[in-house]
Design an enzyme around this catalytic site. Structure first.
Site, mmCIF file in Angstrom:
data_model
loop_
_atom_site.group_PDB
_atom_site.id
_atom_site.type_symbol
_atom_site.label_atom_id
_atom_site.label_comp_id
_atom_site.label_asym_id
_atom_site.label_seq_id
_atom_site.Cartn_x
_atom_site.Cartn_y
_atom_site.Cartn_z
ATOM 1 N N GLU A 134 28.421 -13.286 -1.646
ATOM 2 C CA GLU A 134 28.722 -13.531 -3.069
ATOM 3 C C GLU A 134 30.020 -12.768 -3.378
ATOM 4 O O GLU A 134 31.060 -13.372 -3.612
ATOM 5 C CB GLU A 134 27.567 -13.050 -3.952
ATOM 6 C CG GLU A 134 27.794 -13.264 -5.445
ATOM 7 C CD GLU A 134 26.675 -12.679 -6.311
ATOM 8 O OE1 GLU A 134 25.905 -11.842 -5.814
ATOM 9 O OE2 GLU A 134 26.586 -13.055 -7.504
ATOM 10 N N ASP A 166 21.244 -16.607 -13.197
ATOM 11 C CA ASP A 166 20.798 -15.841 -14.375
ATOM 12 C C ASP A 166 21.244 -16.594 -15.630
ATOM 13 O O ASP A 166 22.198 -16.175 -16.308
ATOM 14 C CB ASP A 166 21.438 -14.438 -14.340
ATOM 15 C CG ASP A 166 21.065 -13.689 -13.081
ATOM 16 O OD1 ASP A 166 19.930 -13.203 -12.993
ATOM 17 O OD2 ASP A 166 21.918 -13.607 -12.161
HETATM 18 N N1 ADE Z 1 20.509 -10.018 -9.462
HETATM 19 C C1 ADE Z 1 20.513 -10.948 -10.424
HETATM 20 N N2 ADE Z 1 21.528 -11.789 -10.247
HETATM 21 C C2 ADE Z 1 22.188 -11.389 -9.136
HETATM 22 C C3 ADE Z 1 23.316 -11.868 -8.433
HETATM 23 N N3 ADE Z 1 24.004 -12.929 -8.832
HETATM 24 N N4 ADE Z 1 23.712 -11.196 -7.343
HETATM 25 C C4 ADE Z 1 23.031 -10.121 -6.935
HETATM 26 N N5 ADE Z 1 21.973 -9.641 -7.557
HETATM 27 C C5 ADE Z 1 21.538 -10.273 -8.651
HETATM 28 ZN ZN ZN Z 2 21.164 -14.288 -7.552
#
Ligand code: ADE
Ligand code: ZN
Length: 341
Positions: free
Chosen positions: A202, A281
């Site tokens: 990410e 999220d």
């Molecule tokens: N916890 C909630 N969303 C997240 C994300 N995008 N990356 C890492 N941890 C998370």
């Molecule tokens: Zn996530």
């Protein structure tokens, strides 16, 4: 196809969501309501003020606010209510299967019993399945900014609720917390019969995706954007038919990509990677799963066929039985065919 009919096409297509943090569905209005009934203080004076803080420069910026929000959840009813609100939302988006993450350590560290958290989530999911027919799996994530010993403790607690949990995952602050830090806890989880997934690539490098595959032996990579920096890794992911749970609006809001036109999703599909679309999220990033499909379809000018591929991928990449996957994929094909008549 014009944008309105593409929107309708996305709205109606059956789909699964595979990357969703239940704590990340906590809408500000519900947060204030639950904080009030639990006599907890929020740092912000109003919903508007809170929403103004949703301006993130990176993952850590977001996580700070996300953990603070989750801190008002105290009772089983609270966990039931956030899960129910999410289900109400996705029932209107033709999501027919969901695999949700929860972060037990965020709550047990504050003294909330593990059972309070998972029972609330699980009860709502069962009720939702009865009401809307949405099937589900639960994935428990370890917080990677904490020590492996803390994850091990969470795993031991989870064993009492083994029948409710399909897989373990890894989330929170990625850089500096590589998958290999959690080798032993994932090994033990696999021995106990859990499937494994992990956030990787990410913000972190392709090397972390390699570790997720080879050290944690994951069945899916969450995000995986930086995989594209390493062509050998891309070939390996294709060879293994390894799903990537991609989250476009999250990537935009956390500045993983500069803009959605620069998002790697189309390249992923063109290379033959098993990419899926998810909301991560949604309360913080401005959209649930359909808003993610809409935004990325518009930015990358995705065709109906590409959108249908993404929906089919969501079932292929799920932890459903093969027979159920085939039925759901047939549902996507039937839908696609009907819209072409
Ligand atoms: N916890 C909630 N969303 C997240 C994300 N995008 N990356 C890492 N941890 C998370
Ligand atoms: Zn996530």
């Amino acid at each position: 196809m014009n944008n309105t009919s593409k929107k309708d096409f996305i709205q109606g297509i059956p789909k699964a969501e595979l990357h969703l943090h239940i704590e990340g569905t906590f809408e500000p209005e519900l947060m204030f309501e639950i904080a009030k009934r639990n006599h907890k203080k929020i740092k912000y004076n109003s919903v508007e003020e809170l929403k103004k803080a949703y301006n993130f420069d990176n993952l850590q910026d977001f996580l700070n606010i996300y953990y603070e929000g989750a801190g008002v959840l105290m009772k089983e009813q609270d966990f039931y209510d956030i899960t129910w609100a999410y289900l109400e939302k996705i029932s209107s988006q033709n999501v027919i299967h969901t695999e949700i993450f929860f972060d037990p350590q965020t709550h047990t560290e504050r003294g909330i019993p593990f059972g309070t958290v998972i029972n609330g989530i699980n009860e709502a999911l069962k009720e939702g399945q009865k009401k809307w027919g949405i099937s589900f799996k639960i994935i428990m994530c370890f917080l990677r900014h904490l020590e492996e010993s803390a994850a091990m403790k969470a795993l031991e607690e989870a064993l009492d609720y083994k029948n409710m949990i399909t897989a373990v995952g890894l989330d929170s602050s990625e850089i500096g917390n590589p998958p290999s830090k959690f080798q032993r806890v994932f090994e033990r989880a696999r021995k106990k019969g859990f499937l494994t997934v992990a956030h990787a690539g990410e913000e972190g490098p392709a090397e972390y995706v390699w570790e997720a595959l080879d050290v944690l032996k994951v069945s899916r990579v969450d995000h995986g954007n930086h995989s594209l920096d390493d062509e050998n890794l891309v070939q390996e992911l294709i060879k293994r038919k390894m799903p990537l749970t991609v989250c476009p609006l999250s990537n935009l809001k956390l500045k993983v990509v500069k803009n959605l036109q620069k998002h790697p999703l189309k390249t992923m599909l063109q290379k033959g990677l098993l990419a899926t679309i998810n909301s991560d999220d949604p309360a913080y990033f401005g959209g649930y799963v359909n808003e993610n499909y809409w935004a990325i379809a518009e930015a990358l000018n995705l065709s109906e066929a590409e959108i249908a591929t993404l929906a089919k991928n969501s079932f292929k990449a799920s932890f459903l039985y093969e027979k159920t996957k085939r039925e759901m994929i047939k549902g996507v094909n039937d839908y696609h065919r009907q819209t072409m008549l």
